[in-house]
Design a protein around this motif. Structure first.
Motif, PDB file in Angstrom:
ATOM      1  N   LEU A   1       0.906  -1.139  -0.076  1.00  0.00           N
ATOM      2  CA  LEU A   1      -0.127   0.099  -0.027  1.00  0.00           C
ATOM      3  C   LEU A   1       0.946   1.361   0.034  1.00  0.00           C
ATOM      4  O   LEU A   1       0.432   2.417  -0.661  1.00  0.00           O
ATOM      5  CB  LEU A   1      -0.967   0.035   1.170  1.00  0.00           C
ATOM      6  N   GLU A   2       1.789   1.335   0.539  1.00  0.00           N
ATOM      7  CA  GLU A   2       2.742   2.375   0.825  1.00  0.00           C
ATOM      8  C   GLU A   2       3.138   2.942  -0.693  1.00  0.00           C
ATOM      9  O   GLU A   2       3.168   4.178  -0.943  1.00  0.00           O
ATOM     10  CB  GLU A   2       4.162   2.328   1.658  1.00  0.00           C
ATOM     11  N   PRO A   3       3.881   2.092  -1.506  1.00  0.00           N
ATOM     12  CA  PRO A   3       4.082   2.764  -2.804  1.00  0.00           C
ATOM     13  C   PRO A   3       2.897   3.183  -3.813  1.00  0.00           C
ATOM     14  O   PRO A   3       3.005   3.803  -4.237  1.00  0.00           O
ATOM     15  CB  PRO A   3       5.110   1.377  -3.659  1.00  0.00           C
ATOM     16  N   ILE A   4       1.871   2.325  -3.508  1.00  0.00           N
ATOM     17  CA  ILE A   4       0.761   2.564  -4.224  1.00  0.00           C
ATOM     18  C   ILE A   4       0.123   4.066  -3.670  1.00  0.00           C
ATOM     19  O   ILE A   4      -0.325   5.021  -4.621  1.00  0.00           O
ATOM     20  CB  ILE A   4      -0.771   1.553  -4.063  1.00  0.00           C
ATOM     21  N   HIS A   5       0.123   4.201  -2.581  1.00  0.00           N
ATOM     22  CA  HIS A   5      -0.058   5.483  -2.077  1.00  0.00           C
ATOM     23  C   HIS A   5       0.695   7.006  -2.462  1.00  0.00           C
ATOM     24  O   HIS A   5       0.183   7.902  -3.020  1.00  0.00           O
ATOM     25  CB  HIS A   5      -0.237   5.568  -0.438  1.00  0.00           C
ATOM     26  N   THR A   6       2.179   6.554  -2.659  1.00  0.00           N
ATOM     27  CA  THR A   6       2.877   7.559  -3.373  1.00  0.00           C
ATOM     28  C   THR A   6       2.563   7.786  -4.761  1.00  0.00           C
ATOM     29  O   THR A   6       2.639   8.749  -5.388  1.00  0.00           O
ATOM     30  CB  THR A   6       4.392   7.118  -3.181  1.00  0.00           C
ATOM     31  N   TYR A   7       2.393   6.573  -5.475  1.00  0.00           N
ATOM     32  CA  TYR A   7       2.021   6.743  -6.752  1.00  0.00           C
ATOM     33  C   TYR A   7       0.573   7.382  -6.995  1.00  0.00           C
ATOM     34  O   TYR A   7       0.586   8.411  -7.983  1.00  0.00           O
ATOM     35  CB  TYR A   7       1.577   5.064  -7.438  1.00  0.00           C
ATOM     36  N   SER A   8      -0.474   7.290  -6.151  1.00  0.00           N
ATOM     37  CA  SER A   8      -1.590   8.147  -6.350  1.00  0.00           C
ATOM     38  C   SER A   8      -1.417   9.371  -6.110  1.00  0.00           C
ATOM     39  O   SER A   8      -2.064  10.133  -6.576  1.00  0.00           O
ATOM     40  CB  SER A   8      -2.874   7.399  -5.423  1.00  0.00           C
TER      41      SER A   8
ATOM     42  N   ASN B   1       4.228  -1.545 -15.670  1.00  0.00           N
ATOM     43  CA  ASN B   1       5.171  -2.531 -15.009  1.00  0.00           C
ATOM     44  C   ASN B   1       4.578  -2.764 -13.645  1.00  0.00           C
ATOM     45  O   ASN B   1       4.398  -3.949 -13.016  1.00  0.00           O
ATOM     46  CB  ASN B   1       6.639  -2.666 -15.559  1.00  0.00           C
ATOM     47  N   ILE B   2       4.830  -1.776 -12.866  1.00  0.00           N
ATOM     48  CA  ILE B   2       4.567  -1.839 -11.378  1.00  0.00           C
ATOM     49  C   ILE B   2       3.250  -2.153 -10.876  1.00  0.00           C
ATOM     50  O   ILE B   2       2.572  -2.583 -10.096  1.00  0.00           O
ATOM     51  CB  ILE B   2       5.258  -0.627 -10.727  1.00  0.00           C
TER      52      ILE B   2
ATOM     53  N   THR C   1       1.020  -3.826 -12.937  1.00  0.00           N
ATOM     54  CA  THR C   1       1.017  -5.277 -12.982  1.00  0.00           C
ATOM     55  C   THR C   1       1.597  -6.008 -11.736  1.00  0.00           C
ATOM     56  O   THR C   1       0.695  -7.104 -11.316  1.00  0.00           O
ATOM     57  CB  THR C   1       1.846  -5.840 -14.092  1.00  0.00           C
ATOM     58  N   GLU C   2       2.463  -5.772 -11.273  1.00  0.00           N
ATOM     59  CA  GLU C   2       3.017  -6.334  -9.991  1.00  0.00           C
ATOM     60  C   GLU C   2       2.328  -5.847  -8.867  1.00  0.00           C
ATOM     61  O   GLU C   2       1.946  -7.024  -8.125  1.00  0.00           O
ATOM     62  CB  GLU C   2       4.553  -5.702  -9.640  1.00  0.00           C
ATOM     63  N   TRP C   3       1.703  -4.853  -8.572  1.00  0.00           N
ATOM     64  CA  TRP C   3       0.610  -4.681  -7.445  1.00  0.00           C
ATOM     65  C   TRP C   3      -0.516  -5.226  -7.596  1.00  0.00           C
ATOM     66  O   TRP C   3      -0.927  -5.798  -6.656  1.00  0.00           O
ATOM     67  CB  TRP C   3       0.322  -2.905  -7.236  1.00  0.00           C
ATOM     68  N   ILE C   4      -0.899  -5.260  -8.705  1.00  0.00           N
ATOM     69  CA  ILE C   4      -2.253  -6.274  -8.974  1.00  0.00           C
ATOM     70  C   ILE C   4      -1.837  -7.591  -8.663  1.00  0.00           C
ATOM     71  O   ILE C   4      -2.873  -8.558  -7.937  1.00  0.00           O
ATOM     72  CB  ILE C   4      -2.815  -6.182 -10.407  1.00  0.00           C
ATOM     73  N   ASN C   5      -0.936  -8.058  -9.093  1.00  0.00           N
ATOM     74  CA  ASN C   5      -0.497  -9.480  -8.820  1.00  0.00           C
ATOM     75  C   ASN C   5      -0.385  -9.688  -7.493  1.00  0.00           C
ATOM     76  O   ASN C   5      -0.640 -10.771  -6.667  1.00  0.00           O
ATOM     77  CB  ASN C   5       0.452 -10.123  -9.707  1.00  0.00           C
ATOM     78  N   ASP C   6       0.345  -8.655  -6.684  1.00  0.00           N
ATOM     79  CA  ASP C   6       0.667  -8.936  -5.227  1.00  0.00           C
ATOM     80  C   ASP C   6      -0.663  -8.951  -4.511  1.00  0.00           C
ATOM     81  O   ASP C   6      -0.836  -9.802  -3.361  1.00  0.00           O
ATOM     82  CB  ASP C   6       1.445  -7.819  -4.855  1.00  0.00           C
ATOM     83  N   ILE C   7      -1.782  -8.014  -4.859  1.00  0.00           N
ATOM     84  CA  ILE C   7      -2.839  -7.970  -4.173  1.00  0.00           C
ATOM     85  C   ILE C   7      -3.576  -9.389  -4.376  1.00  0.00           C
ATOM     86  O   ILE C   7      -4.266  -9.769  -3.204  1.00  0.00           O
ATOM     87  CB  ILE C   7      -3.832  -6.785  -4.586  1.00  0.00           C
ATOM     88  N   ASP C   8      -3.723  -9.842  -5.443  1.00  0.00           N
ATOM     89  CA  ASP C   8      -4.383 -11.167  -5.725  1.00  0.00           C
ATOM     90  C   ASP C   8      -3.652 -12.137  -4.883  1.00  0.00           C
ATOM     91  O   ASP C   8      -4.256 -12.947  -4.258  1.00  0.00           O
ATOM     92  CB  ASP C   8      -4.212 -11.798  -7.151  1.00  0.00           C
ATOM     93  N   SER C   9      -2.374 -12.124  -4.530  1.00  0.00           N
ATOM     94  CA  SER C   9      -1.670 -13.353  -4.117  1.00  0.00           C
ATOM     95  C   SER C   9      -2.023 -13.183  -2.335  1.00  0.00           C
ATOM     96  O   SER C   9      -1.966 -14.213  -1.694  1.00  0.00           O
ATOM     97  CB  SER C   9      -0.228 -13.478  -3.939  1.00  0.00           C
ATOM     98  N   TYR C  10      -2.291 -11.968  -1.987  1.00  0.00           N
ATOM     99  CA  TYR C  10      -2.581 -11.954  -0.276  1.00  0.00           C
ATOM    100  C   TYR C  10      -3.992 -11.577  -0.107  1.00  0.00           C
ATOM    101  O   TYR C  10      -4.177 -11.733   1.173  1.00  0.00           O
ATOM    102  CB  TYR C  10      -1.782 -10.605   0.087  1.00  0.00           C
ATOM    103  N   SER C  11      -4.834 -11.623  -0.940  1.00  0.00           N
ATOM    104  CA  SER C  11      -6.289 -11.490  -0.706  1.00  0.00           C
ATOM    105  C   SER C  11      -7.074 -12.894  -0.757  1.00  0.00           C
ATOM    106  O   SER C  11      -6.671 -13.798  -1.097  1.00  0.00           O
ATOM    107  CB  SER C  11      -6.915 -10.494  -1.379  1.00  0.00           C
TER     108      SER C  11
END
Length: 92
Positions: free
Chosen positions: A54-61, A79-80, A82-92
């Motif tokens: 969430l921290e880097p997504i917050h910075t992105y937003s 690219n990032i 895609t990585e964030w979406i995949n990470d969210i999928d893997s932890y949710s």
């Protein structure tokens, strides 16, 4: 009625997917990302791995909503996203 954890992650992922697929977005979407992230970070039940994402997504937003070229900002983060979406999928 407030969104629960699962719905918040779903909303976060939906906005990121839109940015990824359309290569464009709005300031309102960036602001929505910030509100959802703030709520998730305040939730003690949220997995620490999700909080780390969430921290880097917050910075992105934040950077995106203040950018005079929001669409270029989104395109430069493909690219990032895609990585964030995949990470969210893997932890949710």
């Amino acid at each position: 009625m407030p969104l629960d954890y699962g719905h918040q992650l779903g909303l976060l992922k939906d906005i990121l997917l839109e940015h990824q697929s359309d290569c464009c977005g709005t300031v309102a979407e960036c602001e929505q990302l910030e509100r959802v992230i703030k709520s998730l970070l305040a939730n003690a039940n949220v997995n620490e791995n999700i909080k780390n994402i969430l921290e880097p997504i917050h910075t992105y937003s934040q950077t995106g909503k203040n950018s005079p070229q929001l669409n270029e900002h989104i395109e430069s983060h493909q690219n990032i996203l895609t990585e964030w979406i995949n990470d969210i999928d893997s932890y949710s």
